[in-house]
Motif scaffolding. Structure first.
Motif, PDB file in Angstrom:
ATOM      1  N   VAL A  91       0.847  -1.203   0.000  1.00  0.00           N
ATOM      2  CA  VAL A  91       0.000   0.000   0.000  1.00  0.00           C
ATOM      3  C   VAL A  91       0.879   1.248   0.000  1.00  0.00           C
ATOM      4  O   VAL A  91       0.575   2.245  -0.659  1.00  0.00           O
ATOM      5  CB  VAL A  91      -0.953   0.003   1.207  1.00  0.00           C
ATOM      6  N   GLY A  92       1.996   1.206   0.727  1.00  0.00           N
ATOM      7  CA  GLY A  92       2.919   2.332   0.720  1.00  0.00           C
ATOM      8  C   GLY A  92       3.490   2.608  -0.652  1.00  0.00           C
ATOM      9  O   GLY A  92       3.700   3.770  -1.036  1.00  0.00           O
ATOM     10  N   MET A  93       3.742   1.569  -1.419  1.00  0.00           N
ATOM     11  CA  MET A  93       4.275   1.722  -2.773  1.00  0.00           C
ATOM     12  C   MET A  93       3.224   2.219  -3.759  1.00  0.00           C
ATOM     13  O   MET A  93       3.551   2.895  -4.739  1.00  0.00           O
ATOM     14  CB  MET A  93       4.831   0.379  -3.270  1.00  0.00           C
ATOM     15  N   ALA A  94       1.958   1.893  -3.523  1.00  0.00           N
ATOM     16  CA  ALA A  94       0.906   2.169  -4.510  1.00  0.00           C
ATOM     17  C   ALA A  94       0.208   3.505  -4.310  1.00  0.00           C
ATOM     18  O   ALA A  94      -0.616   3.899  -5.144  1.00  0.00           O
ATOM     19  CB  ALA A  94      -0.136   1.045  -4.473  1.00  0.00           C
ATOM     20  N   THR A  95       0.517   4.219  -3.226  1.00  0.00           N
ATOM     21  CA  THR A  95      -0.146   5.493  -2.948  1.00  0.00           C
ATOM     22  C   THR A  95       0.901   6.606  -2.855  1.00  0.00           C
ATOM     23  O   THR A  95       2.093   6.357  -2.935  1.00  0.00           O
ATOM     24  CB  THR A  95      -0.937   5.409  -1.623  1.00  0.00           C
ATOM     25  N   ILE A  96       0.427   7.840  -2.699  1.00  0.00           N
ATOM     26  CA  ILE A  96       1.348   8.973  -2.527  1.00  0.00           C
ATOM     27  C   ILE A  96       0.989   9.711  -1.251  1.00  0.00           C
ATOM     28  O   ILE A  96      -0.141   9.627  -0.775  1.00  0.00           O
ATOM     29  CB  ILE A  96       1.320   9.947  -3.723  1.00  0.00           C
TER      30      ILE A  96
END
Length: 418
Positions: A183-188
């Motif tokens: 989730v950390g990789m897929a959001t900003i």
């Protein structure tokens, strides 16, 4: 239009199928979690993209972003003069080159970081995060720790979000840890959201609203991908942990703490940009020695563009634009999304159709890149050093999973945009 919708629908199936194919244990996949996450992503996308009152409300985000930009320019022009966006004391021969990222763009991170810390101190952001966590728990079945971290990633960074559940990180299951990383990789983060919206505003009418929707609907997409690739248990206890700025004794201290945190983020962003661009330039110098292919010099971005052309087509972009879209997607993975958005903003007006530009904005909206992977591995290993080996092992998978989740968000946009 219908062809693009069918492409995007096929893209969602292909991306989910690939995640299933590379799963660590296909027999242990929590089907309910995957199905619920996809249903939630679709429902949120319909709500945020198709309901006129919601879309009208999101359009006000652009006015908020512009207000933040003007406020930031007031500060940077005072400190840096015309280099920070103030009046130019001469007639510029190339006004298009007057925008300086370091003195006009990146200081936005300081302002938003300070405001975020203040909103955490006032308990406004924590209440919003708790609401998203409640939604994820009720609809998908995530436990308290993973639900809070997943919800927080929509608003704060990929290191700040795990800080909210720091006491629980050591005991998270492998699947739960991987989900938090994905989730950390897929959001900003919110501080980067304002910067990206400012960069894209000249080429995208509703840049702020588009980026906010992308980050929100990427959260359930990343849950689905993570549950397919590294299946397991996500239950856990409710979490009540302080967030950034909540350890302050007053509003002024919260602002100061947030500003100093923003300084660290800017230093990290600048360092990663310089090193990543320099290394890619070195690789491209080497590749430039190879013979031209189809009249084009070989470069790392162009190679990735060719490889990602089918993916760009699958998320709803026409084939005649898929090469350029694939190159921008490759730029995002090798460098970062900021460079990709800057490159997108510099394209000729007719290089991409408005629909393709919007889909691509969704697909690029995430921290899934090599530089961010290094930051995540270092940050999480510092938080839970006893799980360093497992974090390093899951890192490359989280990069792949986060990238796929971003592509799924692009495909969902391609499915619903008319």
């Amino acid at each position: 239009m219908w062809q693009g919708i069918l492409q995007a629908g096929l893209g969602l199936i292909v991306l989910l199928g690939f995640a299933w194919a590379v799963s660590e244990d296909r027999r242990a996949i929590p089907v309910r979690v995957v199905a619920s996450a996809m249903a939630l992503q679709f429902a949120l996308a319909v709500l945020l993209l198709r309901l006129p009152p919601v879309t009208a409300a999101l359009s006000w985000l652009n006015k908020a972003v512009e207000a933040l930009r003007q406020a930031t320019l007031a500060g940077t022009s005072f400190v840096f003069g015309y280099l920070g966006g103030g009046p130019v004391p001469f007639e510029p021969t190339a006004p298009q080159n007057m925008f300086i990222l370091a003195t006009q763009g990146l200081p936005l991170i300081l302002i938003v970081s300070a405001l975020s810390a203040l909103l955490f101190y006032w308990r406004i952001l924590p209440k919003i995060v708790e609401g998203f966590a409640w939604l994820l728990e009720r609809t998908i079945g995530l436990g308290g720790a993973t639900g809070v971290a997943s919800a927080a990633n929509v608003f704060v960074g990929m290191i700040e979000a795990p800080l909210l559940i720091r006491p629980y990180l050591r005991d998270l299951t492998r699947a739960g840890l991987f989900l938090v990383m994905t989730v950390g990789m897929a959001t900003i983060a919110g501080n980067m959201f304002v910067l990206y919206a400012t960069v894209l505003s000249p080429v995208l009418t509703d840049a702020a609203g588009t980026l906010m929707v992308a980050s929100v609907i990427s959260a359930p997409a990343s849950v689905a991908i993570a549950a397919l690739m590294v299946p397991g248990d996500y239950t856990g206890d409710a979490v009540e942990q302080p967030g950034p700025g909540e350890d302050a004794t007053g509003a002024v201290e919260a602002i100061v703490n947030g500003t100093l945190a923003g300084v660290r983020i800017i230093v990290a962003v600048v360092a990663v940009l310089i090193v990543a661009i320099a290394l890619v330039h070195l690789v491209n110098l080497f590749l430039g020695l190879l013979p031209e292919i189809g009249g084009f010099r070989v470069s790392l971005q162009r190679i990735l563009g060719w490889l990602l052309m089918p993916v760009a087509w699958l998320i709803g972009i026409p084939w005649n634009e898929a090469g350029l879209a694939g190159e921008l997607m490759g730029t995002k993975i090798v460098l970062n999304e900021l460079v990709a958005y800057l490159s997108m903003a510099e394209l000729p007006a007719d290089a991409l159709s408005p629909r393709s530009a919007t889909i691509l904005t969704y697909a690029l909206c995430g921290f899934a890149n090599l530089g961010s992977l290094g930051i995540m591995l270092g940050g999480l290993a510092a938080l839970v050093p006893e799980r360093r080996a497992e974090i390093v092992d899951l890192g490359p998978k989280a990069l792949v999973a986060g990238t796929m989740a971003c592509f799924m968000t692009g495909a969902m946009a391609g499915l619903l945009l008319t």
